[in-house]
Design a protein around this motif. Sequence first.
Motif, PDB file in Angstrom:
ATOM      1  N   GLY A 189      -2.179 -27.857  31.695  1.00 43.44           N
ATOM      2  CA  GLY A 189      -0.858 -27.897  31.074  1.00 43.44           C
ATOM      3  C   GLY A 189      -0.017 -26.680  31.388  1.00 43.44           C
ATOM      4  N   LYS A 190      -0.494 -25.804  32.250  1.00 43.58           N
ATOM      5  CA  LYS A 190       0.274 -24.579  32.509  1.00 43.58           C
ATOM      6  C   LYS A 190       1.536 -24.852  33.300  1.00 43.58           C
ATOM      7  CE  LYS A 190      -2.688 -23.122  36.402  1.00 43.58           C
ATOM      8  NZ  LYS A 190      -3.158 -24.470  36.777  1.00 43.58           N
ATOM      9  N   SER A 191       1.454 -25.751  34.281  1.00 41.60           N
ATOM     10  CA  SER A 191       2.658 -26.061  35.061  1.00 41.60           C
ATOM     11  C   SER A 191       3.673 -26.826  34.224  1.00 41.60           C
ATOM     12  CB  SER A 191       2.298 -26.884  36.296  1.00 41.60           C
ATOM     13  OG  SER A 191       1.783 -26.040  37.285  1.00 41.60           O
ATOM     14  N   VAL A 192       3.185 -27.734  33.388  1.00 44.15           N
ATOM     15  CA  VAL A 192       4.092 -28.491  32.527  1.00 44.15           C
ATOM     16  C   VAL A 192       4.788 -27.536  31.571  1.00 44.15           C
ATOM     17  CG1 VAL A 192       4.245 -30.301  30.792  1.00 44.15           C
ATOM     18  CG2 VAL A 192       2.685 -30.559  32.716  1.00 44.15           C
ATOM     19  N   THR A 193       4.036 -26.560  31.061  1.00 44.54           N
ATOM     20  CA  THR A 193       4.643 -25.559  30.195  1.00 44.54           C
ATOM     21  C   THR A 193       5.774 -24.856  30.936  1.00 44.54           C
ATOM     22  OG1 THR A 193       2.486 -25.204  29.205  1.00 44.54           O
ATOM     23  CG2 THR A 193       4.159 -23.537  28.776  1.00 44.54           C
ATOM     24  N   ALA A 194       5.506 -24.456  32.168  1.00 45.37           N
ATOM     25  CA  ALA A 194       6.511 -23.740  32.955  1.00 45.37           C
ATOM     26  C   ALA A 194       7.756 -24.595  33.135  1.00 45.37           C
ATOM     27  CB  ALA A 194       5.931 -23.364  34.313  1.00 45.37           C
ATOM     28  N   LEU A 195       7.541 -25.866  33.482  1.00 42.98           N
ATOM     29  CA  LEU A 195       8.687 -26.754  33.717  1.00 42.98           C
ATOM     30  C   LEU A 195       9.479 -26.984  32.442  1.00 42.98           C
ATOM     31  CD1 LEU A 195       7.229 -29.481  36.099  1.00 42.98           C
ATOM     32  CD2 LEU A 195       8.949 -27.759  36.632  1.00 42.98           C
ATOM     33  N   SER A 196       8.768 -27.080  31.319  1.00 40.65           N
ATOM     34  CA  SER A 196       9.492 -27.411  30.097  1.00 40.65           C
ATOM     35  C   SER A 196      10.355 -26.245  29.622  1.00 40.65           C
ATOM     36  CB  SER A 196       8.523 -27.879  29.007  1.00 40.65           C
ATOM     37  OG  SER A 196       7.538 -26.903  28.800  1.00 40.65           O
ATOM     38  N   LEU A 197      10.047 -25.035  30.069  1.00 44.65           N
ATOM     39  CA  LEU A 197      10.865 -23.894  29.655  1.00 44.65           C
ATOM     40  C   LEU A 197      12.320 -24.070  30.087  1.00 44.65           C
ATOM     41  CD1 LEU A 197       8.501 -20.873  30.381  1.00 44.65           C
ATOM     42  CD2 LEU A 197       8.791 -22.189  28.282  1.00 44.65           C
ATOM     43  N   LEU A 198      12.521 -24.710  31.254  1.00 45.11           N
ATOM     44  CA  LEU A 198      13.884 -24.961  31.718  1.00 45.11           C
ATOM     45  C   LEU A 198      14.262 -26.432  31.548  1.00 45.11           C
ATOM     46  CD1 LEU A 198      14.380 -22.782  34.905  1.00 45.11           C
ATOM     47  CD2 LEU A 198      15.628 -22.717  32.762  1.00 45.11           C
ATOM     48  N   ARG A 199      13.487 -27.115  30.741  1.00 42.38           N
ATOM     49  CA  ARG A 199      13.698 -28.558  30.511  1.00 42.38           C
ATOM     50  C   ARG A 199      13.723 -29.319  31.838  1.00 42.38           C
ATOM     51  NH1 ARG A 199      18.273 -28.662  26.165  1.00 42.38           N
ATOM     52  NH2 ARG A 199      19.136 -30.218  27.578  1.00 42.38           N
ATOM     53  N   LEU A 200      12.767 -29.035  32.689  1.00 40.62           N
ATOM     54  CA  LEU A 200      12.698 -29.717  33.981  1.00 40.62           C
ATOM     55  C   LEU A 200      11.567 -30.733  34.033  1.00 40.62           C
ATOM     56  CD1 LEU A 200      13.352 -26.738  36.405  1.00 40.62           C
ATOM     57  CD2 LEU A 200      14.859 -28.646  35.948  1.00 40.62           C
ATOM     58  N   VAL A 201      10.927 -30.965  32.893  1.00 41.66           N
ATOM     59  CA  VAL A 201       9.872 -31.976  32.855  1.00 41.66           C
ATOM     60  C   VAL A 201      10.503 -33.329  33.163  1.00 41.66           C
ATOM     61  CG1 VAL A 201       8.199 -33.153  31.394  1.00 41.66           C
ATOM     62  CG2 VAL A 201       8.529 -30.698  31.174  1.00 41.66           C
ATOM     63  N   PRO A 202       9.991 -34.040  34.156  1.00 41.42           N
ATOM     64  CA  PRO A 202      10.596 -35.345  34.484  1.00 41.42           C
ATOM     65  C   PRO A 202      10.532 -36.299  33.295  1.00 41.42           C
ATOM     66  CG  PRO A 202       8.528 -35.006  35.682  1.00 41.42           C
ATOM     67  CD  PRO A 202       8.861 -33.717  35.013  1.00 41.42           C
ATOM     68  N   THR A 203      11.707 -36.757  32.855  1.00 44.69           N
ATOM     69  CA  THR A 203      11.785 -37.608  31.670  1.00 44.69           C
ATOM     70  C   THR A 203      12.484 -38.902  32.003  1.00 44.69           C
ATOM     71  OG1 THR A 203      12.176 -35.563  30.487  1.00 44.69           O
ATOM     72  CG2 THR A 203      12.444 -37.590  29.244  1.00 44.69           C
ATOM     73  N   PRO A 204      11.917 -40.075  31.797  1.00 45.19           N
ATOM     74  CA  PRO A 204      10.509 -40.307  31.563  1.00 45.19           C
ATOM     75  C   PRO A 204       9.696 -40.015  32.813  1.00 45.19           C
ATOM     76  CG  PRO A 204      11.667 -42.378  31.931  1.00 45.19           C
ATOM     77  CD  PRO A 204      12.681 -41.287  31.970  1.00 45.19           C
ATOM     78  N   PRO A 205       8.392 -39.918  32.786  1.00 45.85           N
ATOM     79  CA  PRO A 205       7.487 -40.237  31.672  1.00 45.85           C
ATOM     80  C   PRO A 205       7.308 -39.100  30.675  1.00 45.85           C
ATOM     81  CG  PRO A 205       6.232 -39.629  33.602  1.00 45.85           C
ATOM     82  CD  PRO A 205       7.665 -39.571  34.005  1.00 45.85           C
ATOM     83  N   GLY A 206       7.727 -37.875  31.037  1.00 46.43           N
ATOM     84  CA  GLY A 206       7.432 -36.758  30.152  1.00 46.43           C
ATOM     85  C   GLY A 206       8.428 -36.633  29.014  1.00 46.43           C
TER      86      GLY A 206
END
Lengths: 298, 317, 325
Positions: free
Chosen positions: C47-64
């Motif tokens: 989950g470390k990369s997802v954490t990094a991406l979510s800091l800038l709200r770059l998690v692909p949504t959806p599915p994330g």
Amino acid sequence: MTIALDRPAASRPRRGSATMKFIGRLFREKPLGAAGAVIFLVFLFCGLFADVLAPYGYNQISPINRLKPPSWQFLFGTDNLGRDVFSRCLYGAQLSVIIGFCAAGLATIVSVVIGVVSGYIGGRFDMIVQRMVDAWMSFPDLIVLIVVVSVVGPGLLPIILVLGLLLGIGGSRIIRGATISVRENMYVTATQSMGASTFRILFRHILPNVMAPVIILFTTRVGFVILAESGLSFLGLGVPPPAPTWGGMLSGSGRTYMLQGPWLALAPGLCLTFVVYATNVFGDALRDLLDPRMRGTR
Amino acid sequence: MWAYTLRRLLALIPTLVFASLIVFATVRMIPGDVIDMMLSQNDTSAGQKDREQLEQALGLDQPVYIQYFRWLGGVARGDFGHSLWQNTPVLDQILARLPITFELGLLAIIIGLVIAVPIGVLSALRQDTTGDYLMRSLSILMLAVPSFWVGTMVMVFPSIWWGWAPALVYVPFTQDPLANLGHMLTPALILGMSLSAITMRMMRTMMLEVLRQDYIRTAWAKGLNERTIVVRHALRNALIPVITLIGIQAPLVIGGAVIIEQIFVIPGMGLLLLDAVGQRDYPVIAGVFLVVGVAVMLINLIVDLSYGLFDPKVRYR
Amino acid sequence: MHSPVLEVKNLAVEFGSGAGRVRAVDDVSFDVRPGETLAIVGESGSGKSVTALSLLRLVPTPPGRICAGEILFHGEDLLKASEASIRSIRGNRIAMIFQEPMSSLNPALTVGLQIAEPLQLHGKLTWAKAFERARELLGKVRIPDAARRVNAHPHQFSGGMRQRAMIAMALACKPNLIIADEPTTALDVTVQAQILSLLKNLTKETNAALILITHDLGVVARYADRVCVMYAGRVVESGSAQDIYANPQHPYTLGLMASIPRLDQEAGQRLTPIDGQPPDLAALPKGCAFEPRCRFAMARCRRERPALESQGGRHYRACFADVSC
């Protein structure tokens, strides 16, 4: 492109149940494709039983009923000779079924023979064959059709032969690609080293494993053939009148009467579009379900 | 780049040889008929002697392979023979018609792209929305609608409803560009629409593929807005494979042009071919057949070479 | 002490929906201060990369989907920020460097343009000025012949040079925080150290905070001030680099330490995984996620999930066992 269908034919589950399962999947995952399949079957049924279903003969001329608009008596109206357009469309379906299935079947056989042999032998032979296929594919389908039909004359058989050969050569690329990737698979090499004959390898191992692209190729070709034949008939180079081809009904003498009877322009075109659309979506659904890697190869 | 072009041209030679063989073999199946037809039209009392004379004049008394090399030699020198009926050189006829079909095809391809690119991009950006489904269904539908039917309806219905019919008199571009475009627009639109069906699907797939790439994520991480990302970062990359499609579509354009030219009475290559077929004018048929094949090969070559303009990664090796 | 640049509180990110829903990041909290380097360490899938991406709200949504928590950047919650204001922060005040230098640069655009882009956007420079700066930046990240290379396309760069270009791009607007997601994983061993030193030095110059995502504890030892160890989407141990090295308190960290390449080993060797499989996020046990692989596992570990507890000062761990022996 790799095709990972490396199951030997013997270990497959029973045919019947597998087919049922597949149909279930088709309806669940690809409703549009399933609808296409249903339309396709209706079209096949109409074609096969046109003689029973059609209320009138396809060339039954009735001068008092000239250019009648659609009614309960004449569902799609009548043409300039008083022939029932609905009956003619049904007989047109018959011709389309015959041409579509025969030519697509022939095309598939040609594709398989060229593709499997060229892909399996490989080397210089493959290279020469591929250059020939290149040359062949530089000619637009319709132009080859026109030229060849002008040479051998119009008629059902020449059209089937030419369309079959024409599309068969084009489609061989896909089968060749599939064959090469199957050939690269381990178990073929293993069989080869065990001393099986080339023939045996082709039939027992290569062919069952390129079945998915073959089925897909056949379905997509049916629509293509029907469209090509109708274009040819439209140009007056198809099955000669009075045979009621859909393409032919949109051309020729009927054209001059379309301003008085616009339904003449509608019915055959709608039939064509409907059937080709159905085969296309059915073919796409088959491709997605059987072999997703073939996406975009058309 | 030049070495690469040269190498590609050389690689074209075997394909061209096969193509010429195909043309020759196909068209050579008719001669008997032609002579009968010519004889019956020229002189009903023609006897065996006239027949021999005619065969000799046409070179048909030679063995097939000599005929082939003779024909090929002529073609190489730009001599496609003479039309059997008009007695004009085939090449002149073809050269007169080629620009017309070229104009029609070019217009159709441009219209196809103008329709397909924005819709394909939009469809990808709004993946799995109602609009996306609608556009995708529409594109499959457009693949199924035969252009001659659309052409027929365009001729019939506007004239019934509004008393408007598309112009059917060809005006050369050099004489009156506006009238020429006015005539060409409807047929090009019909042809372009059927082309756009495939391009649209390709555009959508490529766009989806590109939007998944890491460099698009980088672009987002820079704070760019969606429009800049799509236009500056995604579109260029997604368009590269779509450009190849133009090469693949070349045969479709030319094949489609035959039908469209017939409906809208455009005196291009298609109409030339159809007229020649009607008259069994086989030097013309062979000439058109060969020129079309070579044109498709050249278009594909040009498309391949122009790749470098769009894709900086391509280095001509 | 400075107030933190970034403070993450109870962040949770989910992927998928319905039965296939997976919590990739669960209840993660940490903070970074100016000039500080925070390493987030874990195996792939932790989950470390997802954490990094979510800091800038770059998690692909959806599915994330970021489903809970706060990300406070200078006190402002980025999760509540408008689309426009998060865009004005991305690449400007928080910049990101990605793992794959090969694919993270746009192949169709020149390197110079890609570096100039944030300057033109956020710095309100003209394109000409921005290109001028891009050239300087390329020199700063020690790309030889920068004046010419600025017009080159990424495919003409080596992997190391591309990552330098990425760093130049990230530094362009002098951000307060740089997030580097495994910046050296895809590179040659010899280049790795150069890139990391460069990154470290350049951030020190501007006193920017650096979040370094890595699976390589060797990297952490040399460059990090503080460390967060993640496992199965949760932080299992955090503290100063000193704490983690001298006194690891979580069995997973111990396992990682045991697999650090030593001087007598081949340099740059990756972590040898601890016994057993990395966890399946879709079927996490009720108790501690590390329990199936843990040497110290007890009955209690299977029943309840340990919370992060202070071990004294700012050293935290989530474990019941006594690992001091």
